[in-house]
Design a protein around this motif. Structure first.
Motif, PDB file in Angstrom:
ATOM      1  N   ALA A  52       0.679  -1.590  -0.168  1.00 53.56           N
ATOM      2  CA  ALA A  52      -0.025   0.026   0.131  1.00 53.56           C
ATOM      3  C   ALA A  52       1.029   1.243  -0.264  1.00 53.56           C
ATOM      4  N   ALA A  53       2.180   0.963   0.315  1.00 54.24           N
ATOM      5  CA  ALA A  53       2.850   1.655   0.097  1.00 54.24           C
ATOM      6  C   ALA A  53       4.793   1.906  -0.305  1.00 54.24           C
ATOM      7  N   PRO A  54       5.082   2.762  -0.389  1.00 50.93           N
ATOM      8  CA  PRO A  54       6.492   2.229  -1.143  1.00 50.93           C
ATOM      9  C   PRO A  54       7.909   2.309   0.477  1.00 50.93           C
ATOM     10  N   LEU A  55       7.322   2.199   1.632  1.00 47.45           N
ATOM     11  CA  LEU A  55       8.157   2.786   2.642  1.00 47.45           C
ATOM     12  C   LEU A  55       7.918   1.921   3.873  1.00 47.45           C
ATOM     13  N   CYS A  56       9.107   1.221   4.687  1.00 43.45           N
ATOM     14  CA  CYS A  56       9.079   0.713   5.685  1.00 43.45           C
ATOM     15  C   CYS A  56       7.284   0.410   6.356  1.00 43.45           C
ATOM     16  N   SER A  57       7.577   1.776   7.245  1.00 38.21           N
ATOM     17  CA  SER A  57       6.959   1.472   8.695  1.00 38.21           C
ATOM     18  C   SER A  57       4.765   1.867   7.985  1.00 38.21           C
ATOM     19  N   PRO A  58       5.253   2.836   7.152  1.00 36.54           N
ATOM     20  CA  PRO A  58       3.853   2.515   6.068  1.00 36.54           C
ATOM     21  C   PRO A  58       2.706   1.455   5.587  1.00 36.54           C
ATOM     22  N   ALA A  59       4.306   0.837   4.761  1.00 35.60           N
ATOM     23  CA  ALA A  59       4.052  -0.662   4.222  1.00 35.60           C
ATOM     24  C   ALA A  59       3.205  -1.189   5.572  1.00 35.60           C
ATOM     25  N   ARG A  60       4.054  -1.634   6.349  1.00 35.31           N
ATOM     26  CA  ARG A  60       4.083  -2.580   7.176  1.00 35.31           C
ATOM     27  C   ARG A  60       2.546  -2.398   8.091  1.00 35.31           C
ATOM     28  N   ALA A  61       2.130  -0.776   8.440  1.00 40.85           N
ATOM     29  CA  ALA A  61       0.875  -0.651   9.506  1.00 40.85           C
ATOM     30  C   ALA A  61       0.102  -1.148   8.108  1.00 40.85           C
ATOM     31  N   PHE A  64      -0.518  -4.815   8.403  1.00 36.27           N
ATOM     32  CA  PHE A  64      -1.596  -6.179   9.584  1.00 36.27           C
ATOM     33  C   PHE A  64      -2.675  -4.919  10.351  1.00 36.27           C
ATOM     34  N   THR A  65      -2.974  -3.629   8.801  1.00 34.49           N
ATOM     35  CA  THR A  65      -4.159  -3.131  10.142  1.00 34.49           C
ATOM     36  C   THR A  65      -5.922  -4.039   9.110  1.00 34.49           C
ATOM     37  N   GLY A  66      -4.814  -3.532   7.367  1.00 40.36           N
ATOM     38  CA  GLY A  66      -5.759  -3.366   6.210  1.00 40.36           C
ATOM     39  C   GLY A  66      -6.302  -2.160   5.653  1.00 40.36           C
ATOM     40  N   LEU A  67      -5.457  -1.370   6.171  1.00 39.64           N
ATOM     41  CA  LEU A  67      -5.874   0.364   6.391  1.00 39.64           C
ATOM     42  C   LEU A  67      -4.666   0.815   5.080  1.00 39.64           C
ATOM     43  N   SER A  68      -5.538   2.014   4.815  1.00 40.51           N
ATOM     44  CA  SER A  68      -4.199   2.748   4.393  1.00 40.51           C
ATOM     45  C   SER A  68      -3.622   3.845   5.224  1.00 40.51           C
ATOM     46  N   PRO A  69      -1.807   3.483   4.958  1.00 44.62           N
ATOM     47  CA  PRO A  69      -1.352   4.225   5.856  1.00 44.62           C
ATOM     48  C   PRO A  69      -1.651   6.268   6.599  1.00 44.62           C
ATOM     49  N   HIS A  70      -3.381   6.535   5.495  1.00 43.26           N
ATOM     50  CA  HIS A  70      -3.870   7.566   6.186  1.00 43.26           C
ATOM     51  C   HIS A  70      -4.464   7.716   6.687  1.00 43.26           C
ATOM     52  N   ARG A  71      -5.541   6.108   6.612  1.00 45.67           N
ATOM     53  CA  ARG A  71      -6.507   5.829   7.189  1.00 45.67           C
ATOM     54  C   ARG A  71      -5.671   5.399   8.507  1.00 45.67           C
ATOM     55  N   ASN A  72      -5.032   4.816   8.883  1.00 47.39           N
ATOM     56  CA  ASN A  72      -4.539   4.356  10.556  1.00 47.39           C
ATOM     57  C   ASN A  72      -3.531   5.255  11.378  1.00 47.39           C
ATOM     58  N   GLY A  73      -2.784   6.604  10.368  1.00 45.83           N
ATOM     59  CA  GLY A  73      -2.011   7.033  11.538  1.00 45.83           C
ATOM     60  C   GLY A  73      -1.265   7.114  10.808  1.00 45.83           C
ATOM     61  N   VAL A  74       0.069   5.845  10.524  1.00 42.86           N
ATOM     62  CA  VAL A  74       1.498   5.754  10.198  1.00 42.86           C
ATOM     63  C   VAL A  74       1.367   5.943   8.184  1.00 42.86           C
ATOM     64  N   GLU A  75       1.781   6.934   8.235  1.00 35.71           N
ATOM     65  CA  GLU A  75       2.089   7.392   6.983  1.00 35.71           C
ATOM     66  C   GLU A  75       4.436   7.908   6.830  1.00 35.71           C
ATOM     67  N   GLY A  76       3.987   8.404   8.027  1.00 30.95           N
ATOM     68  CA  GLY A  76       6.059   7.732   8.067  1.00 30.95           C
ATOM     69  C   GLY A  76       5.981   6.777   7.978  1.00 30.95           C
ATOM     70  N   ILE A  88      -7.418   2.233  16.259  1.00 29.03           N
ATOM     71  CA  ILE A  88      -7.285   1.064  14.771  1.00 29.03           C
ATOM     72  C   ILE A  88      -6.800  -0.246  15.720  1.00 29.03           C
ATOM     73  N   VAL A  89      -7.473  -1.547  15.099  1.00 31.15           N
ATOM     74  CA  VAL A  89      -7.513  -2.555  15.386  1.00 31.15           C
ATOM     75  C   VAL A  89      -6.114  -3.703  14.342  1.00 31.15           C
ATOM     76  N   THR A  90      -5.617  -3.850  15.231  1.00 32.75           N
ATOM     77  CA  THR A  90      -4.443  -4.285  14.558  1.00 32.75           C
ATOM     78  C   THR A  90      -4.534  -6.200  14.053  1.00 32.75           C
ATOM     79  N   ALA A  91      -3.741  -6.759  12.716  1.00 32.73           N
ATOM     80  CA  ALA A  91      -4.574  -8.694  13.169  1.00 32.73           C
ATOM     81  C   ALA A  91      -4.035  -8.906  14.133  1.00 32.73           C
TER      82      ALA A  91
END
Length: 449
Positions: A52-61, A64-76, A88-91
């Motif tokens: 969903a994103a091309p860098l580490c934390s946003p991609a992993r977030a 593990f949430t099924g939500l895009s970074p700007h929706r789960n909060g981890v944009e960077g 946010i509810v994780t897997a």
């Protein structure tokens, strides 16, 4: 002990770092990855899977949430202060009420404190665990794990550092630079080959560790009732890959071996799929109901031999890496549309790429001004090298994909419409230093906390 349902398989999710699709099973014959190639022979290989994103934390977030970074909060990046929103509810948290026991061994990159991510157990290997360390730790845990009938179903997540840069020769034996695969999006010269040769050394070590880990999984968990997933966070750490929305930046390895009891034949799937599909897949496998807020779709029908939606589109995005660099994309099997929301160079290289051997030999063409929009015809140009946004023949396609993105931005309340979410700490100066390419609609940014 709780009784495990016969249709609740154990699930092992193994994820690497910065690998993209650099495996022999993805058409790179010289990449030293025989163990993962052997695993793929018994698995469903997804040829068109994307982060969903091309860098580490946003991609992993997102994974593990099924939500895009700007929706789960981890944009960077997590070590730059980005965090999940409070609701946010994780897997692992979604699987707990379905009877699963969750374990994290090795690397994660969603929070400095892995104990807040919702796992029932967290291994203590720290932030930079190497592949063989993690394989050994996972082997110890698995060998001590109770028999299937004496425990809850298992969701085991195993994360490794490799193949993140750097790749020093004292840690990873480099390959012969004359026998490496150079993709078309990189210059084929001695500097790139030197870099890729070092990369191959890291891949070899990853693959060795994966072979040991996969053997342990099969020795300790019943393959009849165990699903094993191998993936990575995003594209490889090369210019025009990691930190971009091109295929080489969001394209990921995704190998899934379903429980043998499913009698699902190994095969290759060309359908467009996303890391956002993982959480819906886990819920489906665990017998849970679909969650309406999730953005992806279960992969179980594809794993069982079915077909997907040929018209599906994905919406990968990027907001923050080393600085604010907002871009969003619409990706289908036929086309990729990218909108750049800020001016800057054609490629913004993160520090590890700027210091790479490849960078030394690539010149400065990437410093040319970036366009506001990019459009690539993947039917003719799978590496997405020729921007056809100015070609009149693609005017209707451009208008349609721009419309799709506009609708998506509004539907998901994307803060890029208002110039982006406020970054954590002092990094706001970097945001203010970059002028917009064009006026943006006025909207209230979401709270990134």
């Amino acid at each position: 002990m709780p009784e495990q349902k016969a249709d609740s398989p154990d699930v092992v999710l193994v994820h690497g770092h910065d690998l993209g699709r650099w495996l022999s099973v993805y058409g790179m014959p010289h990449v030293p990855s025989p163990n993962l190639a052997a695993f793929a022979e018994d698995a469903v290989v997804f040829d068109n899977a994307h982060a969903a994103a091309p860098l580490c934390s946003p991609a992993r977030a997102a994974l593990f949430t099924g939500l895009s970074p700007h929706r789960n909060g981890v944009e960077g990046l997590a070590h730059h202060g980005w965090r999940y929103r409070h609701d946010i509810v994780t897997a692992p948290e979604r699987l707990r009420p379905l009877g699963y026991h969750s374990v994290l061994i090795g690397l994660q990159h969603e929070h400095p404190d892995p104990t807040v991510l919702g796992f029932d157990e967290v291994g203590g290997l720290g932030f930079l665990p190497r592949a063989h360390q993690v394989a050994d730790a996972a082997a110890g845990w698995l060998r001590a794990c109770p028999d299937r009938g004496d425990r809850k179903p298992l969701f085991l997540t195993v994360g490794v550092w490799e193949v993140h840069r750097p790749w020093p020769a004292e840690d990873y034996t480099p390959a012969d630079p004359g026998r490496v695969d150079v993709p078309d999006f990189l210059p084929d010269n001695e500097h790139t080959r030197e870099d890729i040769a070092a990369f191959h050394g890291s891949i070899r070590q990853l693959d060795d560790a994966m072979g040991a880990l996969l053997r342990t999984i099969d020795e300790t968990l019943d393959p009849e009732t165990t699903m094993v997933i191998f993936t990575t966070d995003h594209g490889a750490a090369f210019p025009r890959a990691k930190s971009t929305l091109y295929d080489a930046g969001t394209g990921v390895s995704l190998l899934v071996r379903p429980p043998r009891s499913w009698a699902a034949a190994p095969r290759r799937v060309t359908d467009l799929v996303s890391h956002l599909d993982l959480v819906p897949t886990l819920l489906h496998v665990a017998g849970g109901a679909p969650a309406a807020e999730l953005e992806g779709t279960s992969l179980v029908p594809l794993l069982r031999g079915g077909t997907g939606d040929p018209d599906r589109v994905l919406y990968p995005g990027k907001s923050y890496h080393d600085s604010y660099d907002p871009m969003r994309a619409v990706r289908s099997r036929e086309f990729t549309y990218i909108r750049n929301f800020r001016s800057g160079p054609l490629l913004t290289l993160s520090l590890d790429l700027e210091n790479s051997a490849t960078r030394r030999g690539m010149g400065d063409a990437h410093l040319a001004p970036r366009p506001a929009e990019e459009l690539y015809d993947r039917r003719k140009d799978p590496d997405e090298l020729t921007n056809v946004v100015e070609d009149p023949a693609y005017a209707e396609v451009l208008a349609e994909y721009a419309r799709l993105l506009d609708e998506r931005l509004v539907a998901t309340d994307d803060p890029v419409l208002a110039g982006g979410s406020p970054p954590p700490g002092p990094r706001s100066r970097e945001v203010d230093a970059l002028p917009p390419l064009a006026p943006l609609a006025s909207r209230t940014p979401e709270d990134p906390s």
